[in-house]
Design an enzyme around this catalytic site. Structure first.
Site, short mmCIF file in Angstrom:
data_model
loop_
_atom_site.label_atom_id
_atom_site.label_comp_id
_atom_site.label_asym_id
_atom_site.label_seq_id
_atom_site.Cartn_x
_atom_site.Cartn_y
_atom_site.Cartn_z
N ASP A 71 13.85 123.69 -41.47
CA ASP A 71 13.35 123.38 -40.05
C ASP A 71 14.27 124.17 -38.94
O ASP A 71 15.14 124.34 -39.09
CB ASP A 71 13.54 121.87 -39.57
CG ASP A 71 12.56 121.62 -38.56
OD1 ASP A 71 11.23 121.23 -38.83
OD2 ASP A 71 13.28 121.19 -37.54
N GLY A 153 5.61 133.98 -35.06
CA GLY A 153 6.16 133.03 -34.14
C GLY A 153 6.72 133.31 -32.88
O GLY A 153 5.99 134.41 -31.84
N LYS A 175 16.13 141.74 -40.44
CA LYS A 175 16.08 140.23 -39.68
C LYS A 175 16.99 139.43 -40.51
O LYS A 175 17.82 138.69 -40.02
CB LYS A 175 14.73 139.87 -39.39
CG LYS A 175 14.60 138.41 -38.79
CD LYS A 175 13.17 138.09 -38.62
CE LYS A 175 13.21 136.50 -38.09
NZ LYS A 175 11.69 135.90 -38.10
N HIS A 180 19.03 133.43 -38.07
CA HIS A 180 19.26 131.99 -38.47
C HIS A 180 18.97 131.51 -39.76
O HIS A 180 19.80 131.03 -40.54
CB HIS A 180 18.64 131.08 -37.30
CG HIS A 180 17.22 131.47 -37.06
ND1 HIS A 180 16.54 132.79 -37.17
CD2 HIS A 180 15.78 130.69 -37.36
CE1 HIS A 180 15.37 132.78 -37.06
NE2 HIS A 180 14.90 131.50 -37.16
P1 ITT Z 1 6.83 124.24 -42.10
O1 ITT Z 1 7.44 122.89 -41.27
O2 ITT Z 1 5.78 124.00 -42.84
O3 ITT Z 1 8.06 124.89 -42.70
P2 ITT Z 1 6.61 125.37 -39.27
O4 ITT Z 1 6.21 126.56 -38.78
O5 ITT Z 1 5.95 124.15 -38.80
O6 ITT Z 1 6.34 125.25 -40.99
P3 ITT Z 1 8.98 124.31 -38.26
O7 ITT Z 1 8.71 123.17 -37.96
O8 ITT Z 1 10.34 124.66 -38.68
O9 ITT Z 1 8.05 125.27 -39.17
O10 ITT Z 1 8.80 125.11 -36.83
C1 ITT Z 1 9.78 126.03 -36.43
C2 ITT Z 1 8.65 126.93 -35.59
O11 ITT Z 1 9.85 127.72 -34.67
C3 ITT Z 1 8.02 127.97 -36.27
O12 ITT Z 1 6.63 127.48 -36.35
C4 ITT Z 1 8.10 129.22 -35.34
O13 ITT Z 1 7.30 129.19 -34.33
C5 ITT Z 1 9.49 128.97 -34.80
N1 ITT Z 1 10.51 129.79 -35.50
C6 ITT Z 1 11.53 129.67 -36.25
N2 ITT Z 1 12.00 130.32 -36.94
C7 ITT Z 1 11.41 131.72 -36.51
C8 ITT Z 1 11.57 133.00 -36.50
O14 ITT Z 1 12.37 133.44 -37.66
N3 ITT Z 1 10.79 133.72 -35.94
C9 ITT Z 1 10.00 133.42 -34.69
N4 ITT Z 1 9.76 132.07 -34.74
C10 ITT Z 1 10.39 131.19 -35.48
#
Ligand code: ITT
Length: 204
Positions: A71, A153, A175, A180
């Site tokens: 997450d 994202g 990256k 993170h």
């Molecule tokens: P899952 O829950 O199925 O793993 P998700 O996309 O909904 O997929 P999250 O709930 O963890 O994942 O949401 C994290 C969001 O934060 C993700 O959709 C991206 O928009 C953003 N995010 C996280 N890591 C990122 C990264 O490395 N680069 C760009 N955006 C990121």
């Protein structure tokens, strides 16, 4: 035989980053698609750790294998950490182009552009033992959307202080070295090596 881990995510970009990170190790990551599992666990937690655990547990109920979940999210200083745990759910029906535009609009008045990405990875073994790993990376919110095609994202509006370029201009390998998710994955890797569940693939 490779050690198998189920990736509790519906985000294919995360799958790619994690598979790339572990490409030199004796581990195979299975996706929900590979297992024909249609699950979208509700992320009702207040922290990245709580949400990662919710996702890992939801998948673990359906498979007798080790599961990991990530997450993650973007936390912007001037917006008091927003979107944070809401990074995915905020404006959920909009595209990332639209979400990124909206962030730039919200940031228009702010001089302080500092931001960080955080990733919490949970590993849940079939016997229910679990471990958490957290990674962060710092940078700044850009003034414009970068249109280079890499990343996903919020990458097109995140200028990495360590790579000195937006994440959308970095290869997955690049990256992963400072991101993170890469940092959380490095801690997970050490744990899997310490437990002798995986080893490095020897170069021929
Ligand atoms: P899952 O829950 O199925 O793993 P998700 O996309 O909904 O997929 P999250 O709930 O963890 O994942 O949401 C994290 C969001 O934060 C993700 O959709 C991206 O928009 C953003 N995010 C996280 N890591 C990122 C990264 O490395 N680069 C760009 N955006 C990121």
């Amino acid at each position: 035989m490779n050690y198998e881990i189920v990736l509790a995510t519906n985000n294919q970009a995360k799958v790619q980053e994690i598979r790339t990170f572990f490409k030199d190790y004796t581990v195979t990551f299975l996706t929900l698609d590979d297992l024909k599992l249609k699950l979208k666990p509700k992320e009702t937690g207040r922290t990245f750790l709580e949400n990662a655990l919710l996702k890992a547990k939801a998948v673990s109920q359906h498979v007798n294998k080790t599961v990991i979940a990530d997450d993650s999210g973007l936390q912007i200083d001037a917006l008091q950490g927003f979107p944070g745990v809401y990074s995915s759910r905020w404006l959920e029906d909009k595209t990332y182009e639209e979400k990124n535009k909206e962030i730039l609009r919200l940031m228009h008045v702010h001089k302080n552009r500092k931001a960080q990405f955080t990733s919490a990875i949970v590993i849940l073994y079939p016997h229910k033992e679990m471990r958490f790993f957290v990674g962060t990376t710092i940078g700044k919110i850009t003034r414009d959307i970068d249109h280079h095609p890499n990343g996903f994202g919020y990458d097109p509006i995140f200028f990495s202080d360590e790579l000195m370029k937006p994440f959308s201009q970095a290869s997955i390998e690049e990256k992963n070295t400072i991101s993170h998710r890469g940092r959380a994955a490095a801690k997970l890797l050490q744990c899997l090596l310490d437990k002798r569940l995986i080893t490095k693939i020897k170069a021929r």
